[in-house]
Design a protein around this motif. Structure first.
Motif, PDB file in Angstrom:
ATOM      1  N   VAL A   1      14.546   7.739   0.053  1.00  0.00           N
ATOM      2  CA  VAL A   1      13.656   8.929  -0.231  1.00  0.00           C
ATOM      3  C   VAL A   1      13.216   9.358   1.005  1.00  0.00           C
ATOM      4  N   ARG A   2      13.720  10.886   0.903  1.00  0.00           N
ATOM      5  CA  ARG A   2      13.086  11.755   2.135  1.00  0.00           C
ATOM      6  C   ARG A   2      11.922  12.253   1.725  1.00  0.00           C
TER       7      ARG A   2
ATOM      8  N   ALA B   1       8.584   0.324  -2.162  1.00  0.00           N
ATOM      9  CA  ALA B   1       8.832   0.525  -0.674  1.00  0.00           C
ATOM     10  C   ALA B   1       9.114  -0.652   0.159  1.00  0.00           C
ATOM     11  N   SER B   2       9.951  -0.741   0.860  1.00  0.00           N
ATOM     12  CA  SER B   2      10.541  -1.893   1.816  1.00  0.00           C
ATOM     13  C   SER B   2      10.888  -1.540   3.097  1.00  0.00           C
TER      14      SER B   2
ATOM     15  N   ILE C   1      11.710   6.731   2.876  1.00  0.00           N
ATOM     16  CA  ILE C   1      11.011   5.953   2.444  1.00  0.00           C
ATOM     17  C   ILE C   1      12.318   4.913   1.615  1.00  0.00           C
ATOM     18  N   SER C   2      12.493   3.800   2.259  1.00  0.00           N
ATOM     19  CA  SER C   2      13.507   2.809   1.615  1.00  0.00           C
ATOM     20  C   SER C   2      12.921   1.991   0.476  1.00  0.00           C
ATOM     21  N   THR C   3      13.711   1.939  -0.594  1.00  0.00           N
ATOM     22  CA  THR C   3      13.499   0.934  -1.649  1.00  0.00           C
ATOM     23  C   THR C   3      14.847  -0.118  -1.827  1.00  0.00           C
TER      24      THR C   3
ATOM     25  N   GLY D   1       0.722  -1.174  -0.142  1.00  0.00           N
ATOM     26  CA  GLY D   1      -0.049   0.182   0.150  1.00  0.00           C
ATOM     27  C   GLY D   1       0.951   1.072   0.122  1.00  0.00           C
ATOM     28  N   LEU D   2       1.840   1.249   0.804  1.00  0.00           N
ATOM     29  CA  LEU D   2       2.949   2.457   0.617  1.00  0.00           C
ATOM     30  C   LEU D   2       3.330   2.578  -0.579  1.00  0.00           C
ATOM     31  N   THR D   3       3.752   1.601  -1.350  1.00  0.00           N
ATOM     32  CA  THR D   3       4.450   1.606  -2.673  1.00  0.00           C
ATOM     33  C   THR D   3       3.261   2.299  -3.683  1.00  0.00           C
TER      34      THR D   3
END
Length: 379
Positions: free
Chosen positions: A302-303, A276-277, A295-297, A259-261
């Motif tokens: 990404v900030r 997103a992970s 957000i980590s990928t 959902g975040l992705t």
């Protein structure tokens, strides 16, 4: 020239606030090609009285009225509402209005601007913004804050031909059909009073529930700092926050990375092939609210400002998904849990905090002095 004269009047001395009028765009978030009209008292359309139900239409770049009275097609129709006028339509809330309503055509839809007395407008705003509160002093604090916010932001939509919109982008204004006794009395008893800082109307931001401490404005928005929009404690020296009485004061939301992705891609934070992970808070404000998230990928981090995250999720998943930026994160295997308190941006007056203070015997002046330190109230 008339619009310029209105703006000059509204920019005048604070002492004249009670005598002002404002131009509000109503149904600002709706795209309507037609509206139903039901008079509730004397209503005149271009000088002729409307004695029954009618419908407004946007057609071919013009507007027209059909039903009990016919008018148009014209570029603009003017409705002089001496009593009240109920408006409704498909997908549009039924609301009552008064004042001078100008109806024009905009990109195939109706555009309505209602010019009415400032104090009448405020009675509607306070009824909408403080509908869940119960204390007269909290309502008075809301009335002064809303009046000040209006005067301060009076040019928000100048380029579009009106002063303010009726959504929470400016202030929520649901018309005059549900003005409460408490709201009407609060506006009347504080008539013309403004919150001033160094002789000028303050930027009187307010929100639902701060969660225990309000936030410095600069940690929420990239604006110039205001000495009166700083973090203040929402409780006595020891004890529960005044706003802890708010419904849903504590909340939790589980966000799966799938959902975040999806949300992050829609908001433009992630590219279409990124997933997103992880999510973490990398900066907090003085209140303890998140100020910046990461957000980590699989390939990068990404900030995103907490304000952008709050609005980005709210617009796509509903405003109850992330009620504020005052939360801690609990990590799961394929999700993150937001464990939060409060509701809204956290800057300025906490509405449920005002209610809590009023229940403990504080008057509206003390409430405003608490949430806007260094300001004064003037007629």
């Amino acid at each position: 020239m008339k619009a310029l004269a209105l703006l000059l009047l509204l920019a005048g001395a604070p002492a004249r606030a009670a005598d002002r009028t404002v131009a509000i765009r109503i149904y600002s978030l709706h795209k309507m090609q037609t509206l139903s009209l039901e008079p509730d008292g004397a209503v005149y359309v271009s000088g002729r009285r409307l004695d029954g139900e009618a419908r407004l239409y946007a057609r071919g770049g013009m507007v027209e009225l059909d039903g009990a009275l016919r008018a148009g097609p014209e570029k603009a129709l003017k409705l002089a509402v001496r009593g009240g006028l109920w408006l409704s339509g498909k997908g549009v809330p039924r609301r009552r209005y008064t004042g001078e309503i100008t109806v024009t055509h905009e990109k195939g839809t109706l555009k309505l601007i209602d010019r009415l007395p400032l104090e009448t407008y405020l009675a509607g705003v306070v009824s909408g913004e403080a509908a869940d509160l119960s204390q007269p002093e909290a309502y008075k604090a809301q009335a002064v804050a809303a009046r000040t916010y209006t005067v301060k932001r009076i040019n928000a939509h100048h380029a579009e031909g009106y002063n303010l919109c009726d959504s929470t982008h400016c202030q929520f204004y649901p018309g005059t059909g549900a003005i409460s006794r408490l709201a009407g009395k609060a506006v009347e008893e504080t008539s013309g009073r403004l919150l001033l800082y160094r002789g000028q109307p303050a930027a009187a931001f307010y929100h639902s529930a701060c969660g225990g401490r309000t936030e410095d404005m600069t940690k929420v928005w990239p604006f110039e700092p205001k000495p009166y929009l700083v973090s203040v404690r929402d409780s006595p020296a020891a004890g529960r926050p005044y706003c802890s009485i708010a419904p849903g004061f504590r909340w939790k939301t589980k966000i799966y990375f799938t959902g975040l992705t999806r949300l992050a891609r829609q908001a433009g934070w992630l590219a279409g092939d990124e997933t997103a992970s992880g999510l973490r808070v990398v900066a907090r404000g003085r209140s303890g609210r998140a100020a910046e998230l990461e957000i980590s990928t699989g390939a990068r981090r990404v900030r995103v400002s907490a304000t952008d995250f709050y609005h980005g999720v709210g617009r796509r998943a509903g405003w109850k998904a992330v009620r504020s930026s005052y939360f801690k994160l609990l990590q799961g295997k394929d999700f993150v849990m937001l464990d939060g308190v409060g509701s809204g941006h956290g800057v300025g007056m906490c509405q449920w905090g005002a209610e809590g203070m009023a229940r403990k015997g504080y008057d509206y002046k003390a409430i405003l002095e608490h949430y806007y330190p260094g300001t004064v109230i003037a007629q």
